[in-house]
Design a protein around this motif. Structure first.
Motif, PDB file in Angstrom:
ATOM      1  N   GLU A 113      15.618  69.997  63.828  1.00 36.04           N
ATOM      2  CA  GLU A 113      16.988  71.314  64.132  1.00 36.04           C
ATOM      3  C   GLU A 113      17.577  71.506  63.155  1.00 36.04           C
ATOM      4  OE1 GLU A 113      16.120  73.173  66.808  1.00 36.04           O
ATOM      5  OE2 GLU A 113      15.875  71.924  68.255  1.00 36.04           O
ATOM      6  N   VAL A 114      18.265  70.731  61.971  1.00 35.83           N
ATOM      7  CA  VAL A 114      18.078  71.060  60.785  1.00 35.83           C
ATOM      8  C   VAL A 114      17.422  71.522  59.975  1.00 35.83           C
ATOM      9  CG1 VAL A 114      19.543  69.952  58.751  1.00 35.83           C
ATOM     10  CG2 VAL A 114      19.486  69.095  60.755  1.00 35.83           C
ATOM     11  N   ALA A 115      16.135  71.116  59.846  1.00 30.59           N
ATOM     12  CA  ALA A 115      15.346  71.882  58.621  1.00 30.59           C
ATOM     13  C   ALA A 115      14.694  73.396  59.700  1.00 30.59           C
ATOM     14  CB  ALA A 115      13.573  70.894  58.974  1.00 30.59           C
ATOM     15  N   ASN A 116      14.696  73.280  60.862  1.00 28.36           N
ATOM     16  CA  ASN A 116      14.398  74.402  61.736  1.00 28.36           C
ATOM     17  C   ASN A 116      15.376  75.745  61.280  1.00 28.36           C
ATOM     18  OD1 ASN A 116      12.534  76.339  63.299  1.00 28.36           O
ATOM     19  ND2 ASN A 116      13.645  75.379  65.055  1.00 28.36           N
ATOM     20  N   MET A 117      17.149  74.964  61.487  1.00 28.46           N
ATOM     21  CA  MET A 117      17.821  76.193  60.457  1.00 28.46           C
ATOM     22  C   MET A 117      18.533  76.589  59.625  1.00 28.46           C
ATOM     23  SD  MET A 117      21.829  74.803  63.190  1.00 28.46           S
ATOM     24  CE  MET A 117      21.468  74.902  64.562  1.00 28.46           C
ATOM     25  N   LEU A 118      16.888  75.749  58.539  1.00 28.01           N
ATOM     26  CA  LEU A 118      16.827  76.371  57.057  1.00 28.01           C
ATOM     27  C   LEU A 118      15.900  77.241  57.088  1.00 28.01           C
ATOM     28  CD1 LEU A 118      18.590  73.134  56.122  1.00 28.01           C
ATOM     29  CD2 LEU A 118      20.081  74.997  55.508  1.00 28.01           C
ATOM     30  N   GLY A 119      15.008  77.322  58.263  1.00 24.68           N
ATOM     31  CA  GLY A 119      13.983  78.311  58.073  1.00 24.68           C
ATOM     32  C   GLY A 119      13.240  77.419  57.623  1.00 24.68           C
ATOM     33  N   TYR A 120      12.862  76.062  57.412  1.00 21.43           N
ATOM     34  CA  TYR A 120      11.764  75.700  56.030  1.00 21.43           C
ATOM     35  C   TYR A 120      10.727  75.579  56.697  1.00 21.43           C
ATOM     36  CZ  TYR A 120      15.473  75.163  52.586  1.00 21.43           C
ATOM     37  OH  TYR A 120      16.510  74.446  52.219  1.00 21.43           O
ATOM     38  N   ASP A 121       9.502  74.987  56.215  1.00 21.25           N
ATOM     39  CA  ASP A 121       7.564  75.065  56.900  1.00 21.25           C
ATOM     40  C   ASP A 121       8.102  73.284  56.725  1.00 21.25           C
ATOM     41  OD1 ASP A 121       5.707  75.112  57.171  1.00 21.25           O
ATOM     42  OD2 ASP A 121       4.887  76.353  55.981  1.00 21.25           O
ATOM     43  N   ILE A 122       8.340  73.748  58.247  1.00 19.63           N
ATOM     44  CA  ILE A 122       8.469  71.823  59.059  1.00 19.63           C
ATOM     45  C   ILE A 122       7.338  71.155  58.718  1.00 19.63           C
ATOM     46  CG2 ILE A 122       9.723  70.289  60.724  1.00 19.63           C
ATOM     47  CD1 ILE A 122      10.950  72.850  61.630  1.00 19.63           C
ATOM     48  N   ASP A 123       6.124  71.513  59.151  1.00 20.05           N
ATOM     49  CA  ASP A 123       4.777  70.927  59.438  1.00 20.05           C
ATOM     50  C   ASP A 123       4.838  70.317  58.034  1.00 20.05           C
ATOM     51  OD1 ASP A 123       4.966  70.814  62.370  1.00 20.05           O
ATOM     52  OD2 ASP A 123       4.193  72.251  62.027  1.00 20.05           O
ATOM     53  N   LYS A 124       4.902  71.384  56.773  1.00 17.69           N
ATOM     54  CA  LYS A 124       4.018  70.825  55.500  1.00 17.69           C
ATOM     55  C   LYS A 124       5.259  70.982  54.531  1.00 17.69           C
ATOM     56  CE  LYS A 124      -0.538  73.632  56.697  1.00 17.69           C
ATOM     57  NZ  LYS A 124      -0.032  74.544  58.025  1.00 17.69           N
TER      58      LYS A 124
END
Ligand code: F6R
Length: 594
Positions: free
Chosen positions: A572-583
């Motif tokens: 959720e943190v990475a998603n809020m920051l808008g990063y490419d979570i899977d890569k």
């Protein structure tokens, strides 16, 4: 690291290779490229960045034979010139691995008149193949001789300008599968690349090579033709797809109840398949990254239930240190991919000393699975997200069963306790489902704007923190450190400022009071404290800002449940920051280099 794929068949190979590359992008994604024959000439298109950049440069060409590569840079920065495929005179190649002696080879090839455009070891391998082929005028002899020159690891797909109907593939140290379908033949680094077309594949072994035509495949080793067994990929094809989830990581986190249930259903009914560690005098566990964290947890579980000393090591250290191992030692190697270079080297080292080796592996037929004396497959299915989740929890579960079995064999666990523990294990899928219903965005909101996060815990809780912290930093790029809770005040506490997030894991009742004192210390210095604890543990409200509660399972099962909230917070943190979570940047799924 680096994904490679080739297709030779009746269909247009270019879109097939591009879609295969997309499925392999988890192996590397800083540049990509393809090569194919058109009008009897080789054409190469390559670009820096993601595969979509490459796609923007494609034309309407149609070709029946194409090779492709998605890169995780090792020699030379990500750039168009360093991207694969590389072409030298008559030869075009894509490569996964590292040519360790490329400098010596390069000097020698320069003396022979070769010129190099890129900084890569791959272009050197390409020139070497060209040199050998010019000398021998024989393709099979060239491939056969290659191993006498190249040191290091390589999976290579090779095209010869004068043989526009054939794809050549050779491997040493880096994985390759060769697959067949009704419309043509494939070669790829890993199964997800070909799953849209076929489930039938061959595993290329060390120093073997394949000559792949559109309608037949011939395998060779040491210059002689060999026959190989055709395998079938048994997992559901869905496991390589997002299946309605926004990210593979989210999907894989949510798959945990099912894969854990399957694992337990099988092994709790077949405990004879779980290795009996009581035969050995010494237990070593060796792994990298998250798999190492799984090993750390096992140290505590095996020592507690098996009453035996366990040492857990990072593989990149283990392979170079003095290890005091012999035939009385069991060395347990943990690896999702089964291809991690340092873990493979540690396995081979352990075998040199006649230690018994056990691989805990996900990828069927991978190097560690094949070379270890014994293998326990965790059967997580394809794990695509670079950050491991379901494979990690299954690694912990497998090791937890090792501890359980040892406790039974050594009569440290009574009959009654045994059935209680089994019931606890069986609760896990449902308990994980409950934990997954929590809204983690609420906690993520309080973390995502901070530069630094700290995780604290003691003993097993500390190991859980190590994994939670790695998950957070690798996908959110927030600096995160883990400390044994009692250690913070020996220096690091100076970094705690107003609102610095400190995540504390308190699941071990025996040591909870001690951790609570350490939480108070950081709270008194202004930290935002988020405590993950089990329900029955009573905590003074003063010590936390937020609390996440999980059920009160026994440690053999609890260590598996407790990581799930931390996986979700990281997501959720990475998603809020808008990063490419899977890569995530700079990373790749399978670390096949040292
Ligand atoms: C982190 C992660 C890595 C791997 C490590 C070992 O999320 O995935 O730390 O755990 O690279 O990989 P395997 O298990 O394939 O040997």
């Amino acid at each position: 690291m680096c994904g490679i794929i080739g297709y030779n068949g009746k269909e247009n190979a270019i879109p097939i290779v591009i879609s295969g590359l997309k499925n392999l992008e988890y192996r590397g994604y800083d540049s990509s490229g393809i090569a194919y024959f058109i009008n009897k000439k080789i054409k190469i298109i390559k670009e820096k960045g993601r595969i979509k950049n490459l796609e923007e440069n494609l034309t309407n060409d149609i070709s029946n034979l194409c090779i492709g590569h998605t890169r995780w840079a090792t020699h030379g920065k990500p750039s168009k010139i360093n991207s694969h495929p590389h072409h030298v005179n008559h030869i075009t190649i894509v490569h996964n691995g590292i040519i360790e002696n490329y400098n010596i080879l390069k000097e020698d090839l320069i003396k022979k008149g070769y010129e190099f455009k890129s900084e890569t070891d791959t272009e050197v391998a390409c020139a070497l193949i060209d040199y050998l082929y010019t000398k021998t005028k024989d393709k099979l002899q060239t491939l056969n001789e290659l191993k006498n020159y190249l040191k290091g690891s390589y999976a290579l797909l090779i095209l010869f300008d004068d043989d526009i109907d054939t794809l050549y593939a050779i491997r040493k140290g880096s994985p390759l599968i060769v697959a067949e379908s009704e419309t043509g033949n494939f070669v790829a680094s890993d199964i997800p690349a070909i799953l849209d077309y076929t489930k039938k594949y061959y595993l290329l072994e060390e120093d073997e090579f394949a000559v792949i035509k559109s309608d037949n495949i011939v395998f060779y080793k040491d210059g002689k033709e060999i026959t190989k067994e055709l395998l079938t990929f048994e997992h559901d094809i869905k496991s390589a797809k997002k299946d309605g989830y926004s990210h593979f990581m989210l999907k894989e986190i949510h798959e945990q109840p099912v894969v854990i249930k399957n694992f337990l259903d099988y092994y709790l009914n077949n405990m004879n398949l779980i290795p009996d560690l009581s035969h050995y005098k010494k237990i070593h566990i060796v792994a990298c990254g998250s798999a190492y964290h799984a090993g750390l947890i096992a140290t505590f579980l095996i020592e507690k239930y098996g009453d035996m000393e366990v040492s857990t090591f990072v593989a990149s250290e283990y392979r170079y240190k003095k290890n005091f191992i012999n035939s009385d030692t069991v060395v347990i190697l943990i690896s999702q991919s089964g291809e991690t270079a340092d873990t493979i080297a540690s396995l081979r080292l352990a075998k040199e000393f006649n230690a018994h080796t056990i691989g805990i592996v996900n990828v069927v037929g991978s190097t560690i699975a094949r070379e270890a004396s014994e293998v326990i497959y965790i059967n997580a299915g394809c794990e695509i997200a670079v950050a491991t989740t379901k494979a990690y929890t299954l690694q912990v579960l497998a090791l937890s069963l090792f501890a359980f079995k040892l406790g039974i064999v050594k009569k440290n666990i009574s009959q009654e306790e045994q059935s209680n523990i089994i019931k606890e294990y069986q609760k896990l899928p449902l308990e994980i489902e409950k934990v997954l219903k929590v809204n983690y965005k609420e906690y993520a909101k309080k973390i995502y704007k901070h530069k630094s996060v700290f995780f604290i815990g003691r003993l097993i809780d500390y190991c859980i923190c190590e994994e939670g912290s790695l998950k957070l930093k690798e996908i959110s790029y927030i600096h995160s450190e883990t400390y044994p809770a009692g250690e913070l005040k020996h220096g690091t506490i100076s970094l705690i400022e107003e609102n610095t997030p400190v995540i504390a894991v308190v699941t071990d009742k025996n040591i909870a009071d001690k951790t609570v004192s350490n939480i108070k210390e950081v709270k008194a210095r202004g930290a935002y404290t988020l405590v993950l604890k089990n329900k029955n543990l009573k905590l003074d409200k003063e010590i936390y800002n937020d609390i996440i509660e999980i059920s009160d399972l026994k440690d053999l099962a609890l260590a598996i449940l407790a990581i799930v909230p931390l996986q979700m917070i990281a997501f959720e943190v990475a998603n809020m920051l808008g990063y490419d979570i899977d890569k995530p940047r700079n990373l790749a799924k399978s670390v096949t280099v040292e």
